[in-house]
Motif scaffolding. Structure first.
Motif, PDB file in Angstrom:
ATOM      1  N   ASP A 108      50.913 -17.915  -5.318  1.00  0.00           N
ATOM      2  CA  ASP A 108      50.795 -19.374  -5.332  1.00  0.00           C
ATOM      3  C   ASP A 108      49.562 -19.830  -6.097  1.00  0.00           C
ATOM      4  O   ASP A 108      49.591 -20.850  -6.786  1.00  0.00           O
ATOM      5  CB  ASP A 108      50.720 -19.911  -3.897  1.00  0.00           C
ATOM      6  CG  ASP A 108      52.014 -19.735  -3.139  1.00  0.00           C
ATOM      7  OD1 ASP A 108      53.088 -19.988  -3.732  1.00  0.00           O
ATOM      8  OD2 ASP A 108      51.952 -19.317  -1.961  1.00  0.00           O
ATOM      9  N   GLU A 140      47.239 -22.956   4.801  1.00  0.00           N
ATOM     10  CA  GLU A 140      48.443 -23.385   4.097  1.00  0.00           C
ATOM     11  C   GLU A 140      49.421 -22.231   3.852  1.00  0.00           C
ATOM     12  O   GLU A 140      50.571 -22.467   3.503  1.00  0.00           O
ATOM     13  CB  GLU A 140      48.062 -24.014   2.752  1.00  0.00           C
ATOM     14  CG  GLU A 140      47.233 -25.288   2.866  1.00  0.00           C
ATOM     15  CD  GLU A 140      48.034 -26.449   3.440  1.00  0.00           C
ATOM     16  OE1 GLU A 140      49.278 -26.425   3.329  1.00  0.00           O
ATOM     17  OE2 GLU A 140      47.412 -27.378   3.985  1.00  0.00           O
ATOM     18  N   TRP A 142      49.069 -19.967   1.449  1.00  0.00           N
ATOM     19  CA  TRP A 142      49.202 -19.704   0.016  1.00  0.00           C
ATOM     20  C   TRP A 142      48.903 -18.235  -0.278  1.00  0.00           C
ATOM     21  O   TRP A 142      47.912 -17.679   0.202  1.00  0.00           O
ATOM     22  CB  TRP A 142      48.250 -20.572  -0.789  1.00  0.00           C
ATOM     23  CG  TRP A 142      48.519 -22.034  -0.691  1.00  0.00           C
ATOM     24  CD1 TRP A 142      49.738 -22.636  -0.534  1.00  0.00           C
ATOM     25  CD2 TRP A 142      47.555 -23.093  -0.729  1.00  0.00           C
ATOM     26  NE1 TRP A 142      49.596 -23.998  -0.482  1.00  0.00           N
ATOM     27  CE2 TRP A 142      48.269 -24.317  -0.596  1.00  0.00           C
ATOM     28  CE3 TRP A 142      46.169 -23.134  -0.862  1.00  0.00           C
ATOM     29  CZ2 TRP A 142      47.644 -25.549  -0.602  1.00  0.00           C
ATOM     30  CZ3 TRP A 142      45.543 -24.363  -0.862  1.00  0.00           C
ATOM     31  CH2 TRP A 142      46.261 -25.562  -0.743  1.00  0.00           C
ATOM     32  N   TRP A 225      43.257 -30.525  -1.172  1.00  0.00           N
ATOM     33  CA  TRP A 225      44.155 -31.688  -1.219  1.00  0.00           C
ATOM     34  C   TRP A 225      44.921 -31.703  -2.543  1.00  0.00           C
ATOM     35  O   TRP A 225      46.145 -31.908  -2.573  1.00  0.00           O
ATOM     36  CB  TRP A 225      43.347 -32.967  -1.056  1.00  0.00           C
ATOM     37  CG  TRP A 225      44.190 -34.200  -0.910  1.00  0.00           C
ATOM     38  CD1 TRP A 225      44.597 -34.795   0.242  1.00  0.00           C
ATOM     39  CD2 TRP A 225      44.731 -34.997  -1.989  1.00  0.00           C
ATOM     40  NE1 TRP A 225      45.363 -35.901  -0.035  1.00  0.00           N
ATOM     41  CE2 TRP A 225      45.462 -36.056  -1.388  1.00  0.00           C
ATOM     42  CE3 TRP A 225      44.673 -34.920  -3.373  1.00  0.00           C
ATOM     43  CZ2 TRP A 225      46.132 -37.019  -2.143  1.00  0.00           C
ATOM     44  CZ3 TRP A 225      45.343 -35.877  -4.138  1.00  0.00           C
ATOM     45  CH2 TRP A 225      46.045 -36.916  -3.521  1.00  0.00           C
ATOM     46  N   ARG A 228      47.617 -28.903  -2.580  1.00  0.00           N
ATOM     47  CA  ARG A 228      48.799 -29.260  -1.789  1.00  0.00           C
ATOM     48  C   ARG A 228      49.681 -30.247  -2.539  1.00  0.00           C
ATOM     49  O   ARG A 228      50.914 -30.089  -2.603  1.00  0.00           O
ATOM     50  CB  ARG A 228      48.373 -29.870  -0.455  1.00  0.00           C
ATOM     51  CG  ARG A 228      47.944 -28.883   0.598  1.00  0.00           C
ATOM     52  CD  ARG A 228      47.912 -29.512   1.985  1.00  0.00           C
ATOM     53  NE  ARG A 228      46.988 -30.646   2.053  1.00  0.00           N
ATOM     54  CZ  ARG A 228      45.713 -30.545   2.398  1.00  0.00           C
ATOM     55  NH1 ARG A 228      45.204 -29.358   2.700  1.00  0.00           N
ATOM     56  NH2 ARG A 228      44.945 -31.617   2.445  1.00  0.00           N
ATOM     57  N   GLU A 229      49.063 -31.277  -3.113  1.00  0.00           N
ATOM     58  CA  GLU A 229      49.834 -32.288  -3.823  1.00  0.00           C
ATOM     59  C   GLU A 229      50.442 -31.728  -5.110  1.00  0.00           C
ATOM     60  O   GLU A 229      51.556 -32.092  -5.486  1.00  0.00           O
ATOM     61  CB  GLU A 229      48.943 -33.494  -4.137  1.00  0.00           C
ATOM     62  CG  GLU A 229      48.556 -34.302  -2.915  1.00  0.00           C
ATOM     63  CD  GLU A 229      49.777 -34.860  -2.213  1.00  0.00           C
ATOM     64  OE1 GLU A 229      50.491 -35.686  -2.818  1.00  0.00           O
ATOM     65  OE2 GLU A 229      50.032 -34.457  -1.058  1.00  0.00           O
ATOM     66  N   LEU A 231      51.501 -28.686  -5.644  1.00  0.00           N
ATOM     67  CA  LEU A 231      52.672 -27.899  -5.278  1.00  0.00           C
ATOM     68  C   LEU A 231      53.817 -28.801  -4.804  1.00  0.00           C
ATOM     69  O   LEU A 231      54.988 -28.499  -5.033  1.00  0.00           O
ATOM     70  CB  LEU A 231      52.303 -26.885  -4.197  1.00  0.00           C
ATOM     71  CG  LEU A 231      51.347 -25.770  -4.653  1.00  0.00           C
ATOM     72  CD1 LEU A 231      50.894 -24.923  -3.470  1.00  0.00           C
ATOM     73  CD2 LEU A 231      52.019 -24.882  -5.712  1.00  0.00           C
ATOM     74  N   ARG A 232      53.479 -29.907  -4.157  1.00  0.00           N
ATOM     75  CA  ARG A 232      54.520 -30.828  -3.684  1.00  0.00           C
ATOM     76  C   ARG A 232      55.171 -31.575  -4.838  1.00  0.00           C
ATOM     77  O   ARG A 232      56.397 -31.737  -4.884  1.00  0.00           O
ATOM     78  CB  ARG A 232      53.922 -31.825  -2.690  1.00  0.00           C
ATOM     79  CG  ARG A 232      54.928 -32.819  -2.094  1.00  0.00           C
ATOM     80  CD  ARG A 232      54.281 -33.724  -1.074  1.00  0.00           C
ATOM     81  NE  ARG A 232      53.361 -34.679  -1.676  1.00  0.00           N
ATOM     82  CZ  ARG A 232      53.742 -35.863  -2.182  1.00  0.00           C
ATOM     83  NH1 ARG A 232      55.022 -36.223  -2.168  1.00  0.00           N
ATOM     84  NH2 ARG A 232      52.847 -36.683  -2.695  1.00  0.00           N
ATOM     85  N   LEU A 233      54.350 -32.020  -5.793  1.00  0.00           N
ATOM     86  CA  LEU A 233      54.844 -32.827  -6.905  1.00  0.00           C
ATOM     87  C   LEU A 233      55.204 -31.996  -8.139  1.00  0.00           C
ATOM     88  O   LEU A 233      55.775 -32.533  -9.090  1.00  0.00           O
ATOM     89  CB  LEU A 233      53.782 -33.858  -7.310  1.00  0.00           C
ATOM     90  CG  LEU A 233      53.371 -34.875  -6.238  1.00  0.00           C
ATOM     91  CD1 LEU A 233      52.207 -35.718  -6.747  1.00  0.00           C
ATOM     92  CD2 LEU A 233      54.548 -35.760  -5.855  1.00  0.00           C
ATOM     93  N   SER A 234      54.831 -30.723  -8.134  1.00  0.00           N
ATOM     94  CA  SER A 234      55.032 -29.848  -9.300  1.00  0.00           C
ATOM     95  C   SER A 234      54.343 -30.427 -10.536  1.00  0.00           C
ATOM     96  O   SER A 234      54.921 -30.487 -11.634  1.00  0.00           O
ATOM     97  CB  SER A 234      56.524 -29.637  -9.579  1.00  0.00           C
ATOM     98  OG  SER A 234      57.144 -28.998  -8.487  1.00  0.00           O
ATOM     99  N   GLU A 247      42.968 -39.937   2.627  1.00  0.00           N
ATOM    100  CA  GLU A 247      43.323 -39.106   3.777  1.00  0.00           C
ATOM    101  C   GLU A 247      42.149 -38.970   4.733  1.00  0.00           C
ATOM    102  O   GLU A 247      42.318 -38.920   5.947  1.00  0.00           O
ATOM    103  CB  GLU A 247      43.791 -37.734   3.296  1.00  0.00           C
ATOM    104  CG  GLU A 247      44.195 -36.789   4.403  1.00  0.00           C
ATOM    105  CD  GLU A 247      44.704 -35.477   3.841  1.00  0.00           C
ATOM    106  OE1 GLU A 247      44.310 -34.416   4.358  1.00  0.00           O
ATOM    107  OE2 GLU A 247      45.506 -35.510   2.874  1.00  0.00           O
TER     108      GLU A 247
END
Length: 268
Positions: A108, A140, A142, A225, A228-229, A231-234, A247
């Motif tokens: 990751d 997480e 990873w 942060w 994480r974002e 990986l979520r949004l690519s 946050e």
């Protein structure tokens, strides 16, 4: 009794910033103390650029955290060439390319520690920042590639390292170009799906990581942060806006930095 010399109203402001403000004058020139202070700052900046990179020492500090490392070099054979040929600092040497291909993931996250333009910054801050980051990676879940320690390296070298290691994200920690008040500033560059040819618009940067700037805890929070974002949004770079402050920091990190430094001395 009246004061012979009135208090300088700029003193309080100068105490709050390393910037050169209200330095005064001696006739038509600068005061001697300011000339000497400028000369010292200039020498410290030059030393940061030219101090030899203690790659083995940095790798040992990282391995003491319980993570493996790999040593690589850019295509720049020495410091003089590195400074004259930025393009060579962005690509791996042939031997390093072969070594990294043999360690291919998938993973990751690949972390690269690069000397950049301030080995002083990397010597002081790379291992402590990684120590602050590792708990986030474990929480997480990873998977991590071996941490790569790169000599004579520039930011874009991380793209090739991440591609060869088969990583979804590459985080490159690098000594930033020294300023006249910050010879030891560490920068962190995050890129999603690293590959040769990525541009700066496709990266996120967290900079000025040092005792007088962004603390290790705060930098680690921001970087986690962003990861994480990403990986979520690519996506990273202009497609990923850094909004970690919305946050909110954990309470232990959000304490005023000056109060934490008084109570909890940090390792250099």
């Amino acid at each position: 009794m009246s004061r012979l010399v009135p208090p300088d109203p700029w003193c309080a402001l100068r105490a709050r910033t390393p910037a050169r403000i209200a330095i005064g004058r001696s006739g038509s020139s600068l005061p001697t103390r300011e000339v000497l202070a400028f000369s010292l700052a200039h020498a410290q900046a030059r030393d940061a650029v030219h101090t030899p990179f203690a790659a083995e020492q940095v790798a040992a500090g990282i391995e003491a955290l319980g993570v493996p490392t790999l040593r690589v070099d850019s295509a720049a054979p020495d410091r003089a060439t590195y400074l004259r040929r930025p393009d060579l600092g962005r690509r791996l040497s042939d031997a390093s390319r072969i070594a990294l291909a043999a360690a291919r993931g998938p993973a990751d996250l690949a972390i690269v520690v690069a000397d950049g333009l301030s080995s002083t910054a990397v010597h002081a801050h790379a291992a402590p920042l990684i120590a602050a980051l590792l708990p986030y990676a474990r929480t997480e879940g990873w998977s991590l590639a071996p941490i790569t320690v790169a000599s004579q390296a520039r930011v874009a070298l991380g793209d090739e390292v991440g591609e060869l290691l088969g990583a979804r994200l590459v985080l490159l920690l690098v000594g930033e170009r020294p300023g006249l008040s910050s010879p030891d500033s560490l920068g962190a560059y995050l890129t999603f799906q690293p590959r040769v040819g990525r541009t700066d618009a496709e990266r996120n940067c967290v900079s000025n990581i040092r005792a007088e700037g962004l603390s290790y805890d705060r930098a680690a929070f921001k970087l986690a942060w962003l990861m994480r974002e990403a990986l979520r949004l690519s996506a990273t770079g202009v497609s990923l806006k850094e909004e970690s402050d919305i946050e909110g920091l954990p309470e232990a990190i959000a304490q005023p930095a000056i109060a934490r430094d008084l109570d909890e001395p940090r390792s250099p």
